[in-house]
Design a protein around this motif. Structure first.
Motif, PDB file in Angstrom:
ATOM      1  N   TYR A   1       0.811  -1.218   0.000  1.00  0.00           N
ATOM      2  CA  TYR A   1       0.000   0.000   0.000  1.00  0.00           C
ATOM      3  C   TYR A   1       0.848   1.273   0.000  1.00  0.00           C
ATOM      4  CZ  TYR A   1      -3.860  -3.141   0.865  1.00  0.00           C
ATOM      5  OH  TYR A   1      -4.790  -4.134   0.742  1.00  0.00           O
ATOM      6  N   ASP A   2       2.159   1.105   0.217  1.00  0.00           N
ATOM      7  CA  ASP A   2       3.031   2.282   0.168  1.00  0.00           C
ATOM      8  C   ASP A   2       3.649   2.478  -1.211  1.00  0.00           C
ATOM      9  OD1 ASP A   2       2.472   2.818   2.777  1.00  0.00           O
ATOM     10  OD2 ASP A   2       4.182   1.688   3.566  1.00  0.00           O
ATOM     11  N   THR A   3       3.260   1.638  -2.179  1.00  0.00           N
ATOM     12  CA  THR A   3       3.790   1.802  -3.537  1.00  0.00           C
ATOM     13  C   THR A   3       2.886   2.751  -4.319  1.00  0.00           C
ATOM     14  OG1 THR A   3       2.444   0.038  -4.471  1.00  0.00           O
ATOM     15  CG2 THR A   3       4.550  -0.596  -3.488  1.00  0.00           C
ATOM     16  N   ASP A   4       3.373   3.196  -5.476  1.00  0.00           N
ATOM     17  CA  ASP A   4       2.564   4.142  -6.251  1.00  0.00           C
ATOM     18  C   ASP A   4       1.356   3.485  -6.914  1.00  0.00           C
ATOM     19  OD1 ASP A   4       4.052   2.702  -8.063  1.00  0.00           O
ATOM     20  OD2 ASP A   4       4.464   4.403  -9.384  1.00  0.00           O
ATOM     21  N   VAL A   5       1.176   2.159  -6.702  1.00  0.00           N
ATOM     22  CA  VAL A   5      -0.053   1.524  -7.189  1.00  0.00           C
ATOM     23  C   VAL A   5      -1.226   1.991  -6.318  1.00  0.00           C
ATOM     24  CG1 VAL A   5      -1.199  -0.684  -7.634  1.00  0.00           C
ATOM     25  CG2 VAL A   5       1.288  -0.498  -7.905  1.00  0.00           C
ATOM     26  N   PHE A   6      -0.921   2.202  -5.034  1.00  0.00           N
ATOM     27  CA  PHE A   6      -1.999   2.529  -4.093  1.00  0.00           C
ATOM     28  C   PHE A   6      -1.985   3.951  -3.548  1.00  0.00           C
ATOM     29  CE2 PHE A   6      -2.172  -2.067  -4.005  1.00  0.00           C
ATOM     30  CZ  PHE A   6      -3.540  -2.287  -3.989  1.00  0.00           C
ATOM     31  N   THR A   7      -0.791   4.546  -3.446  1.00  0.00           N
ATOM     32  CA  THR A   7      -0.757   5.838  -2.743  1.00  0.00           C
ATOM     33  C   THR A   7      -1.692   6.905  -3.331  1.00  0.00           C
ATOM     34  OG1 THR A   7       1.329   6.224  -3.869  1.00  0.00           O
ATOM     35  CG2 THR A   7       1.463   5.671  -1.545  1.00  0.00           C
ATOM     36  N   PRO A   8      -1.843   7.000  -4.664  1.00  0.00           N
ATOM     37  CA  PRO A   8      -2.759   8.052  -5.143  1.00  0.00           C
ATOM     38  C   PRO A   8      -4.198   7.830  -4.669  1.00  0.00           C
ATOM     39  CG  PRO A   8      -1.428   7.167  -6.946  1.00  0.00           C
ATOM     40  CD  PRO A   8      -1.195   6.282  -5.766  1.00  0.00           C
ATOM     41  N   ILE A   9      -4.609   6.559  -4.603  1.00  0.00           N
ATOM     42  CA  ILE A   9      -5.977   6.273  -4.144  1.00  0.00           C
ATOM     43  C   ILE A   9      -6.087   6.585  -2.653  1.00  0.00           C
ATOM     44  CG2 ILE A   9      -7.775   4.520  -3.986  1.00  0.00           C
ATOM     45  CD1 ILE A   9      -6.335   2.956  -6.148  1.00  0.00           C
ATOM     46  N   ILE A  10      -5.049   6.213  -1.917  1.00  0.00           N
ATOM     47  CA  ILE A  10      -5.068   6.461  -0.469  1.00  0.00           C
ATOM     48  C   ILE A  10      -5.112   7.968  -0.167  1.00  0.00           C
ATOM     49  CG2 ILE A  10      -3.696   6.225   1.653  1.00  0.00           C
ATOM     50  CD1 ILE A  10      -2.993   3.406   0.743  1.00  0.00           C
ATOM     51  N   ARG A  11      -4.300   8.759  -0.922  1.00  0.00           N
ATOM     52  CA  ARG A  11      -4.323  10.219  -0.727  1.00  0.00           C
ATOM     53  C   ARG A  11      -5.740  10.758  -0.935  1.00  0.00           C
ATOM     54  NH1 ARG A  11       0.617   9.238   0.137  1.00  0.00           N
ATOM     55  NH2 ARG A  11      -0.459   8.508   1.995  1.00  0.00           N
ATOM     56  N   GLU A  12      -6.417  10.234  -1.973  1.00  0.00           N
ATOM     57  CA  GLU A  12      -7.765  10.697  -2.280  1.00  0.00           C
ATOM     58  C   GLU A  12      -8.737  10.329  -1.139  1.00  0.00           C
ATOM     59  OE1 GLU A  12      -8.205  12.527  -4.883  1.00  0.00           O
ATOM     60  OE2 GLU A  12     -10.397  12.682  -4.967  1.00  0.00           O
ATOM     61  N   ILE A  13      -8.600   9.123  -0.613  1.00  0.00           N
ATOM     62  CA  ILE A  13      -9.469   8.724   0.508  1.00  0.00           C
ATOM     63  C   ILE A  13      -9.230   9.656   1.696  1.00  0.00           C
ATOM     64  CG2 ILE A  13     -10.058   6.890   2.155  1.00  0.00           C
ATOM     65  CD1 ILE A  13      -9.142   4.856   0.072  1.00  0.00           C
ATOM     66  N   GLU A  14      -7.955   9.944   1.965  1.00  0.00           N
ATOM     67  CA  GLU A  14      -7.635  10.839   3.084  1.00  0.00           C
ATOM     68  C   GLU A  14      -8.314  12.192   2.906  1.00  0.00           C
ATOM     69  OE1 GLU A  14      -3.191   9.612   4.609  1.00  0.00           O
ATOM     70  OE2 GLU A  14      -3.325  10.725   2.743  1.00  0.00           O
ATOM     71  N   THR A  15      -8.235  12.712   1.677  1.00  0.00           N
ATOM     72  CA  THR A  15      -8.829  14.027   1.422  1.00  0.00           C
ATOM     73  C   THR A  15     -10.343  13.995   1.590  1.00  0.00           C
ATOM     74  OG1 THR A  15      -7.111  14.288  -0.240  1.00  0.00           O
ATOM     75  CG2 THR A  15      -8.891  15.922  -0.248  1.00  0.00           C
ATOM     76  N   ILE A  16     -10.967  13.000   0.961  1.00  0.00           N
ATOM     77  CA  ILE A  16     -12.430  12.952   1.002  1.00  0.00           C
ATOM     78  C   ILE A  16     -12.938  12.739   2.423  1.00  0.00           C
ATOM     79  CG2 ILE A  16     -14.477  11.677   0.250  1.00  0.00           C
ATOM     80  CD1 ILE A  16     -12.994  11.008  -2.329  1.00  0.00           C
ATOM     81  N   THR A  17     -12.271  11.849   3.170  1.00  0.00           N
ATOM     82  CA  THR A  17     -12.828  11.495   4.477  1.00  0.00           C
ATOM     83  C   THR A  17     -12.169  12.268   5.615  1.00  0.00           C
ATOM     84  OG1 THR A  17     -11.238   9.691   4.792  1.00  0.00           O
ATOM     85  CG2 THR A  17     -13.302   9.144   3.686  1.00  0.00           C
ATOM     86  N   ASN A  18     -11.225  13.127   5.259  1.00  0.00           N
ATOM     87  CA  ASN A  18     -10.541  13.921   6.263  1.00  0.00           C
ATOM     88  C   ASN A  18      -9.892  13.046   7.337  1.00  0.00           C
ATOM     89  OD1 ASN A  18      -9.615  16.223   7.380  1.00  0.00           O
ATOM     90  ND2 ASN A  18     -11.521  16.730   8.465  1.00  0.00           N
ATOM     91  N   THR A  19      -9.141  12.051   6.878  1.00  0.00           N
ATOM     92  CA  THR A  19      -8.445  11.157   7.797  1.00  0.00           C
ATOM     93  C   THR A  19      -6.982  11.084   7.384  1.00  0.00           C
ATOM     94  OG1 THR A  19      -9.059   9.333   6.352  1.00  0.00           O
ATOM     95  CG2 THR A  19     -10.395   9.637   8.330  1.00  0.00           C
ATOM     96  N   ASN A  20      -6.185  10.392   8.201  1.00  0.00           N
ATOM     97  CA  ASN A  20      -4.776  10.225   7.861  1.00  0.00           C
ATOM     98  C   ASN A  20      -4.397   8.767   7.882  1.00  0.00           C
ATOM     99  OD1 ASN A  20      -3.695  12.845   7.431  1.00  0.00           O
ATOM    100  ND2 ASN A  20      -4.153  13.235   9.602  1.00  0.00           N
ATOM    101  N   TYR A  21      -3.775   8.334   6.794  1.00  0.00           N
ATOM    102  CA  TYR A  21      -3.295   6.960   6.759  1.00  0.00           C
ATOM    103  C   TYR A  21      -2.011   6.876   7.556  1.00  0.00           C
ATOM    104  CZ  TYR A  21      -1.824   2.419   4.964  1.00  0.00           C
ATOM    105  OH  TYR A  21      -1.426   1.121   4.860  1.00  0.00           O
TER     106      TYR A  21
END
Ligand code: ATP
Ligand code: MG
Length: 871
Positions: A254-274
């Motif tokens: 999940y720390d590779t660039d396969v996932f990080t862009p999706i994770i960043r988006e989830i953080e933004t939308i849900t106002n959370t931090n991975y």
């Protein structure tokens, strides 16, 4: 190295070793009863391994979308909790079909990892199969062991058991020993503490398998025994996301660039931090993983639904919604918003994500919204369950009911109950679940015997495009037993004119005739992988006879009319609604056709008429069938033929052309569009967000339809005194009816007014009370209105009205509020007490109440006794 480059490096490396690069096959399988989704790189090539089909090159390389969420390989429950299992993942593979074997497979794997990707060989371990002394009785794979010794020091070669080092796709099919390659990406400090060797295959998150080289040399039969495959093959599978983790020097996929862009988006939308809190981390991993699985599946044409593969997809999406709901506090749909980044990130390798983006978003948004409603409903049901629970333990059956009837997941129930200080009886819950599973197993259990082979080495041929009858021999057969169909036989012939169900078209029916004239009916024809299976209730008496196989021509012809009409409909829809229309499902029967397609609003009546006219014009145009077999795929596409997403095509395809309509199609068609006679749309509806469905009929079915409509028309005309213009006559009738209704309303009002006047004259004064008890001819509503109108003119009124309506009695009592206060009278009590005369009961308020009963003959007595109340 970014993910894109890692992927291309792999493919290019094997291309340099004379492999052809092939695209990923669709993830959702059709025609394979043993597997729902592609769960490994080899699944799409199964037919090559079994020798039922030939690849265009004996060496192939690809990246294959895999989904491990059901059946033998199911990682769903791990996903989110660990950092290296996904539902959907890419498996990079190189393939040898009877070409090179262990020597090259091992050497190239090593070269790629160590020389090309430059992985430090001191972090690598490999395994070989140690053998098994069970029924299979296999020995150590010394061949692999000796080859590995040439590349890696012996103390890094580990011997592994059957579970890890003998690869099987499912309960049946090709299989063989394998060598896995593992990486140890722990820190030097950790390595100093524990030797990496002891952590291989021990579920350590940083000592993980990245590549599996399978040496395919057996076929597992239905009876569990192994038989050697005619040719030996290589099947390798490397987890792309895990490879990225290693090459990008990360500790989690999940720390590779396969996932990080999706994770960043989830953080933004849900106002959370991975990375801050483990519960949040799990939820974010679950969501970033599941959105990929669901999006790819929808792009492949598999929408969420209530059965089969669609249900699995629905469950994955719901799992994501649930984790968001519970741990990220998301109460609105949001997962669909991640599709944008996903398409940006992966659209180059998988263009279907871009072309189908809008549909994917719509479908996910709608599913999310609907499941969120379920969750809300479940929450309030759960509240009422808790309220009625004595003690602190909720009944297991209640939790099961929440899950089974309302779709509210038990783990969520558990969580919420805990928060409220409750538990539930899990034993009871599990017992209910087991009962339900048992019911399911019983209704769907299908048991199949091994094939009995009559003719060895017999390739079968489908001749049903050209012929509807043929002399055939039985190659093999088996008995299958299911609860639904009972005992049936599956027959395979050396050649067959029977079309097997596929491409939406139903399978042929027909019969087999033995030389002595005995007949066996073929009830259906299906395809399992590339084998055509004929289904019958019985076996022929003499299995070695040559039989006349005859297709039911009438059914076939009607089906063909519907299939050709489906193509014309598809063309018409794209012409009239636009080229965003894409086929999303099609079902061609002998009696009707059904066509699902992407379109974002209801198709209007005018558009439907236009489409119908479009198709009928092509029927009238007498367009001849132009069929081409074995056209190279690229040529067909260049010609303008439309390929469907989620459909697996070979290197060469068959094209079906009627005028300007060109489709890749394996189905059967009429020789000329004029055979269809006529096309009629019978319905248009929504199937899912953004997907519409048209049902239509052709030929005989249209004749039947017109006949029914005509009969109805004649009957209507007859009822309208054979007028020449029935529609006009109906309009006149409707107008008259409206006028009459108005008149009646007015008359009723007048009547009530008169009644009021008459009744007022009948009211008498007794003991300071204005009193009337009387039977009248009004319904309950009319009586109520009357009571309140009269009531408004008095402050000392006592009314009791009785009425008979449809054989039932009612009593209504009205008492002015002032009287209620002064004399302690109560209308509710009056109707309750007097109600006994009409054998009924009722109630209401102190100033107005009504009772209903079944004895109208008691009304008089009740009215008589009303006086007693004011004495
Ligand atoms: P594991 O033991 O880690 O579950 P596996 O033995 O199930 O792996 P294989 O069936 O041999 O794996 O699949 C080949 C490769 O695919 C593995 O080496 C791994 O890199 C990758 N892989 C397998 N399952 C997953 C998954 N659920 N998510 C991501 N990659 C996977
Ligand atoms: Mg696994």
């Amino acid at each position: 190295m970014n993910a894109q480059d890692i992927r291309s490096k792999f493919l290019q490396f094997f291309e340099s070793k004379k492999h052809s690069i092939v695209p990923s096959a669709p993830m959702v399988l059709k025609n394979d009863p043993t597997l729902m989704f592609v769960n490994s790189g080899m699944a799409p090539f199964k037919e090559y391994f079994l020798g039922n089909a030939e690849p265009k090159n004996t060496r192939l390389t690809d990246t294959q979308k895999c989904l491990r969420v059901s059946g033998k390989h199911n990682d769903l429950e791990e996903v989110g909790y660990d950092t290296y299992h996904h539902t959907l993942f890419e498996m990079l593979g190189n393939w040898s079909f009877g070409d090179y074997f262990k020597e090259e497979a091992i050497a190239w794997a090593w070269e790629l990892l160590v020389d090309v990707y430059k992985i430090d060989k001191d972090i690598l371990y490999v395994t070989v199969f140690e053998g098994s002394d069970d029924a299979d009785n296999l020995s150590l794979d010394t061949e692999a062991f000796d080859i590995w010794k040439k590349h890696i020091s012996e103390d890094r070669i580990l011997k592994g058991n059957k579970k890890d080092n003998f690869w099987e796709m499912g309960d049946q099919g090709p299989c063989g020993p394998c060598s896995e390659i593992h990486v140890d990406i722990r820190t030097p400090e950790e390595k100093a503490k524990v030797d990496g060797k002891s952590l291989v295959n021990q579920d350590h998150p940083q000592v993980v398998e990245i590549w599996n080289l399978v040496f395919m040399q057996y076929n597992r039969k239905a009876n569990g025994s192994l038989e050697p495959l005619p040719n030996k093959h290589i099947d390798t599978g490397m987890g792309f996301e895990r490879l990225c983790m290693v090459l990008q020097d990360k500790k989690s996929n999940y720390d590779t660039d396969v996932f990080t862009p999706i994770i960043r988006e989830i953080e933004t939308i849900t106002n959370t931090n991975y990375g801050k809190n483990e519960k949040t981390n799990i939820a974010i991993r679950v969501i970033s993983d599941h959105v990929r699985a669901v999006a790819f599946s929808i792009a492949d044409g598999q929408l969420p639904s209530n059965t089969g593969a669609g249900y699995v997809i629905r469950r994955i999406l719901r799992r994501a919604v649930r984790y968001g709901f519970t741990f990220l506090n998301t109460k609105e749909p949001f997962i669909y918003r991640l599709v944008e980044v996903l398409a940006q990130k992966m659209g180059e390798a998988f263009p279907e994500l871009i072309s189908q983006k809008q549909l994917i978003e719509n479908v996910i948004r709608e599913e999310e919204a609907s499941f969120l409603r379920t969750l809300e409903q479940g929450l309030s049901l759960l509240d009422s369950i808790v309220e009625t629970t004595k003690g602190k333990e909720v009944l297991g059956s209640k939790v099961f009911e929440l899950k089974d009837t309302y779709g509210f997941p038990e783990d969520l129930t558990d969580l919420i109950l805990r928060e409220k200080g409750y538990t539930y009886n899990t034993e009871e819950f599990n017992a209910e679940l087991e009962k339900q599973k048992q019911r399911g197993r019983e209704s769907s259990a299908l048991q199949s015997d091994d094939w009995t082979i009559l003719l060895e080495d017999n390739e079968q041929e489908f001749i049903g495009y050209d012929r509807l009858e043929a002399q055939v021999r039985l190659v093999k057969y088996r008995k299958v037993t299911s609860k639904k169909e009972g005992e049936q036989f599956q027959l395979v012939f050396n050649l067959t004119p029977f079309y097997p169900e596929g491409g939406g078209q139903v399978g042929d029916k027909g019969y087999l005739e033995a030389p002595n004239g005995d007949v066996i009916y073929i009830l259906d024809t299906k395809k399992e992988n590339s084998v055509v299976i004929h289904i019958s209730k019985n076996l022929p008496n003499n299995l070695n006879d040559s039989f006349k196989a005859v297709v039911d021509v009438k059914q076939r012809f009607r089906t063909e009319c519907n299939h050709t009409a489906t193509h014309l409909l598809h063309q018409g829809l794209r012409e009239i609604l636009g080229t965003h229309v894409e086929q999303k499902g099609s079902s061609v029967h002998s009696k009707y056709l059904r066509f699902d397609f992407s379109h974002f609003s209801k198709v209007t009546a005018e558009q439907l008429e236009e489409v119908e006219a479009f198709v009928n014009a092509r029927i009238a145009g007498k367009l001849a069938l132009q069929e081409q077999r074995n056209v190279p795929m690229d040529e067909a596409i260049n010609d303008g033929a439309m390929a469907l997403f989620g459909e697996k095509y070979g290197d060469t395809v068959r094209t079906i052309r009627f005028g300007q309509s060109i489709e890749l199609c394996g189905g059967t068609h009429v020789k000329n569009t004029s055979d269809i006679w006529h096309f009629k749309i019978t319905s248009e509806s929504a199937v899912a967000s953004g997907i519409r469905r048209i049902e239509a009929i052709t030929n005989d079915a249209v004749k039947d339809y017109f006949e029914t409509v005509d009969n109805e028309y004649v009957a209507i005309k007859h009822l309208l005194n054979n007028t020449k213009e029935p529609a006009k006559a109906v309009l006149t009738l409707q107008d008259e009816n409206t006028a009459l209704k108005k008149e009646i309303e007015k008359l009723l009002k007048d009547k009530a007014k008169n009644l009021k006047g008459d009744l007022k004259a009948e009211i008498t004064e007794e003991n300071g009370v204005a009193f009337l008890a009387k039977q009248i001819d009004l319904d309950a509503g009319g009586i109520k209105d009357l009571c309140f109108e009269l009531g408004s003119q008095y402050s000392n009124l006592f009314l009791l009205f009785g009425a008979e309506n449809d054989g039932k009695a009612i009593l209504s009592c009205y008492i002015s509020k002032e009287l209620v206060a002064e004399k302690g009278l109560n209308a509710g009590q009056v109707v309750r007490e007097l109600g006994k005369h009409i054998q009924g009961g009722g109630g209401g308020q102190s100033f107005f109440a009504t009772a209903g009963g079944k004895n109208p003959s008691g009304i008089a007595q009740a009215l008589e006794e009303a006086k007693n109340y004011i004495k």
